[in-house]
Design a protein around this motif. Structure first.
Motif, mmCIF file in Angstrom:
data_model
loop_
_atom_site.group_PDB
_atom_site.id
_atom_site.type_symbol
_atom_site.label_atom_id
_atom_site.label_comp_id
_atom_site.label_asym_id
_atom_site.label_seq_id
_atom_site.Cartn_x
_atom_site.Cartn_y
_atom_site.Cartn_z
ATOM 1 N N VAL A 186 3.734 -11.874 -2.713
ATOM 2 C CA VAL A 186 5.353 -11.529 -2.192
ATOM 3 C C VAL A 186 5.911 -10.509 -3.353
ATOM 4 O O VAL A 186 5.567 -10.425 -4.433
ATOM 5 C CB VAL A 186 6.094 -12.688 -1.893
ATOM 6 N N GLY A 187 7.026 -9.986 -2.885
ATOM 7 C CA GLY A 187 7.676 -9.044 -3.716
ATOM 8 C C GLY A 187 8.488 -8.134 -3.373
ATOM 9 O O GLY A 187 8.692 -8.224 -1.837
ATOM 10 N N TYR A 188 9.215 -7.228 -3.915
ATOM 11 C CA TYR A 188 10.350 -6.534 -3.574
ATOM 12 C C TYR A 188 10.174 -5.035 -4.168
ATOM 13 O O TYR A 188 11.004 -4.406 -4.530
ATOM 14 C CB TYR A 188 11.633 -7.198 -4.078
ATOM 15 N N SER A 189 8.834 -4.559 -3.862
ATOM 16 C CA SER A 189 8.500 -3.367 -4.146
ATOM 17 C C SER A 189 7.733 -2.355 -3.492
ATOM 18 O O SER A 189 7.801 -1.250 -3.453
ATOM 19 C CB SER A 189 7.454 -3.565 -5.626
ATOM 20 N N GLY A 190 7.289 -2.864 -2.105
ATOM 21 C CA GLY A 190 6.530 -2.024 -1.222
ATOM 22 C C GLY A 190 4.901 -1.960 -1.810
ATOM 23 O O GLY A 190 4.270 -1.348 -1.213
ATOM 24 N N GLU A 191 4.696 -2.634 -3.004
ATOM 25 C CA GLU A 191 3.417 -2.598 -3.505
ATOM 26 C C GLU A 191 2.778 -4.143 -3.328
ATOM 27 O O GLU A 191 3.365 -4.972 -3.084
ATOM 28 C CB GLU A 191 3.302 -2.130 -4.979
ATOM 29 N N ARG A 192 1.509 -4.161 -3.485
ATOM 30 C CA ARG A 192 0.859 -5.542 -3.548
ATOM 31 C C ARG A 192 1.300 -5.997 -5.056
ATOM 32 O O ARG A 192 1.256 -5.558 -6.065
ATOM 33 C CB ARG A 192 -0.616 -5.293 -3.966
ATOM 34 N N ALA A 234 10.974 1.842 -0.565
ATOM 35 C CA ALA A 234 10.258 0.847 0.525
ATOM 36 C C ALA A 234 10.796 0.470 1.468
ATOM 37 O O ALA A 234 10.476 -0.381 2.478
ATOM 38 C CB ALA A 234 9.682 -0.409 -0.444
ATOM 39 N N GLY A 235 12.233 0.863 1.743
ATOM 40 C CA GLY A 235 13.034 0.319 2.977
ATOM 41 C C GLY A 235 13.413 -1.104 2.887
ATOM 42 O O GLY A 235 13.582 -1.629 3.887
ATOM 43 N N ASP A 358 4.902 4.896 1.764
ATOM 44 C CA ASP A 358 3.553 3.930 2.458
ATOM 45 C C ASP A 358 4.119 3.707 3.809
ATOM 46 O O ASP A 358 4.543 2.385 4.077
ATOM 47 C CB ASP A 358 3.666 2.801 1.709
ATOM 48 N N LYS A 359 4.168 4.622 4.816
ATOM 49 C CA LYS A 359 4.870 4.608 6.122
ATOM 50 C C LYS A 359 4.195 3.267 6.729
ATOM 51 O O LYS A 359 4.684 2.301 7.685
ATOM 52 C CB LYS A 359 4.905 5.612 7.005
ATOM 53 N N LYS A 360 3.049 2.947 6.710
ATOM 54 C CA LYS A 360 2.118 2.046 7.584
ATOM 55 C C LYS A 360 2.273 0.826 6.593
ATOM 56 O O LYS A 360 1.516 -0.238 6.978
ATOM 57 C CB LYS A 360 0.755 2.536 7.610
ATOM 58 N N LYS A 361 2.606 0.679 5.315
ATOM 59 C CA LYS A 361 2.673 -0.664 4.512
ATOM 60 C C LYS A 361 1.256 -1.074 4.337
ATOM 61 O O LYS A 361 0.995 -2.270 4.167
ATOM 62 C CB LYS A 361 3.388 -1.636 5.297
ATOM 63 N N GLU A 362 0.422 -0.085 4.032
ATOM 64 C CA GLU A 362 -0.808 -0.450 3.679
ATOM 65 C C GLU A 362 -1.291 -0.952 2.380
ATOM 66 O O GLU A 362 -2.025 -1.886 2.157
ATOM 67 C CB GLU A 362 -2.028 0.963 3.955
ATOM 68 N N ARG A 363 -0.445 -0.253 1.369
ATOM 69 C CA ARG A 363 -0.450 -0.679 0.038
ATOM 70 C C ARG A 363 0.127 -2.141 -0.336
ATOM 71 O O ARG A 363 -0.627 -2.928 -0.971
ATOM 72 C CB ARG A 363 0.019 0.228 -0.987
ATOM 73 N N LEU A 364 1.131 -2.439 0.570
ATOM 74 C CA LEU A 364 1.689 -3.865 0.620
ATOM 75 C C LEU A 364 0.559 -4.926 0.802
ATOM 76 O O LEU A 364 0.774 -5.964 0.242
ATOM 77 C CB LEU A 364 2.857 -3.690 1.347
#
Length: 366
Positions: A186-192, A234-235, A358-364
């Motif tokens: 989990v996290g708070y960045s919009g990244e994996r 990351a919104g 990363d509009k589609k949140k694919e990296r997350l």
């Protein structure tokens, strides 16, 4: 009450940290010799490590632990299995958001509840009275957050178990650099990214070991200063600025946390009655810029009429934009052009659906 433990203060001091008080504990506001841009780039391109121990952590244990959380939370906690987590809200009786939070199920009758600044602990404590459940605010558990595409390359070779196989919102017990931890994807960045929960005694060793192992991957220690542009890109919402008791989940994009099929929970009737009656919607506004443009709380206008205001401003050097989370009238949608203020020559901004990045949140979810 036992004082909260800030086990990594010495590590931050050695990095030249300036400290700020937040949530009853210190955190690193910035580091000397490391720019916000360098920290931001590390999170997006390599790995950045935050100390988020200032979040508050509540253990619930016992036969009624699950039922207490299910009554408090908008998500169906009755379905949450061990080694899984969920992002949820706790509401007021009127359907406002007391907190957004993460619930980790560590056993059938044991849960770790993690929050920022809100008062949902009081809601849980009230529900728990007379129930067969033990509540314990954990004042010594340390939380390190390793975020970015190279995070797993740092963790996996140094952790026991299949950390690389963790799916989004799964967690596991592990030995990391020889010390007992819980690792959560989990996290708070919009990244994996991954959160690492460790004892106060082990946290300094783990912190130093991650930074050493991460050198070849471009890791940076990250301060609170870079958290704002990273999370706004990351919104991601920050209580109490973007989400609070005066907002409903529907207004701030958290309607997905409302499980309409579950039984009763605090604020259920009120929040369901407010769906479709949003006073505003949280969206993004942006403009090309080589420096910050927004300060926060500025009015946003369309054709001379005020249609919203800026809530959380940030500057993204990577996108070369000033960006902000804003509250906008529900009929103001993506693609609209607004002005910041209503004076002649006022700055024009474009409305975007969140997230900016990363509009589609694919990296997350990679």
């Amino acid at each position: 009450m036992t004082n909260r433990v800030f086990a990594l203060e010495g590590e931050h001091s050695a990095l030249g940290a300036e400290f700020m008080d937040w949530n009853g504990l210190k955190l690193a506001a910035n580091y000397s010799g490391i720019t916000v841009e360098q920290e931001h780039d590390a999170v997006r391109d390599a790995a950045g490590m935050y100390d988020l121990t200032a979040f508050r952590m509540l253990w619930l244990r016992g036969p009624d632990a699950r039922a207490v959380l299910d009554q408090a939370c908008t998500r169906d906690i009755s379905k949450l299995k061990p080694n899984r987590a969920t992002y949820t809200c706790v509401l007021t009786d009127d359907g406002g958001v007391v907190d957004d939070s993460v619930v980790f199920c560590t056993a059938d009758d044991a849960f770790l509840y993690v929050i920022g600044t809100g008062n949902s602990g009081e809601v849980i404590e009230k529900i728990a009275k007379g129930k067969d459940v033990e509540l314990e605010w954990d004042n010594s558990l340390q939380l390190m957050s390793l975020q970015g595409p190279k995070a797993i390359d740092i963790l996996a070779p140094n952790a026991s178990g299949d950390v690389a196989g963790l799916k989004f919102f799964q967690h596991t017990k592990s030995k990391l650099f020889g010390r007992d931890v819980m690792i959560a994807r989990v996290g708070y960045s919009g990244e994996r990214g991954y959160e690492i929960y460790a004892s106060a005694e082990d946290a300094p060793h783990i912190w130093r070991s991650i930074l050493e192992a991460g050198k070849q991957h471009g890791i940076q220690p990250c301060s609170f200063a870079s958290l704002t542009p990273v999370r706004v890109e990351a919104g991601l919402l920050f209580h109490p600025f973007d989400v609070n008791e005066d907002t409903t989940p529907w207004e701030v994009g958290l309607g997905f946390t409302i499980d309409k099929s579950k039984g009763d929970f605090v604020g259920r009737d009120a929040v369901l009655a407010k769906e479709g009656k949003e006073r505003f919607i949280a969206r993004g506004v942006s403009c090309p810029s080589d420096k910050p443009v927004f300060e926060g709380e500025e009015g946003l206008y369309r054709d001379g009429k005020k249609v919203g205001k800026i809530i959380s401003p940030a500057y993204s050097h990577r996108m070369k934009k000033s960006i902000a989370i804003a509250y906008l009238d529900p009929d103001v949608t993506e693609g609209a052009t607004l002005t910041v203020g209503n004076d002649a020559g006022a700055q024009k901004v474009a409305v975007e659906d969140l997230p900016f990045y990363d509009k589609k949140k694919e990296r997350l979810r990679a």
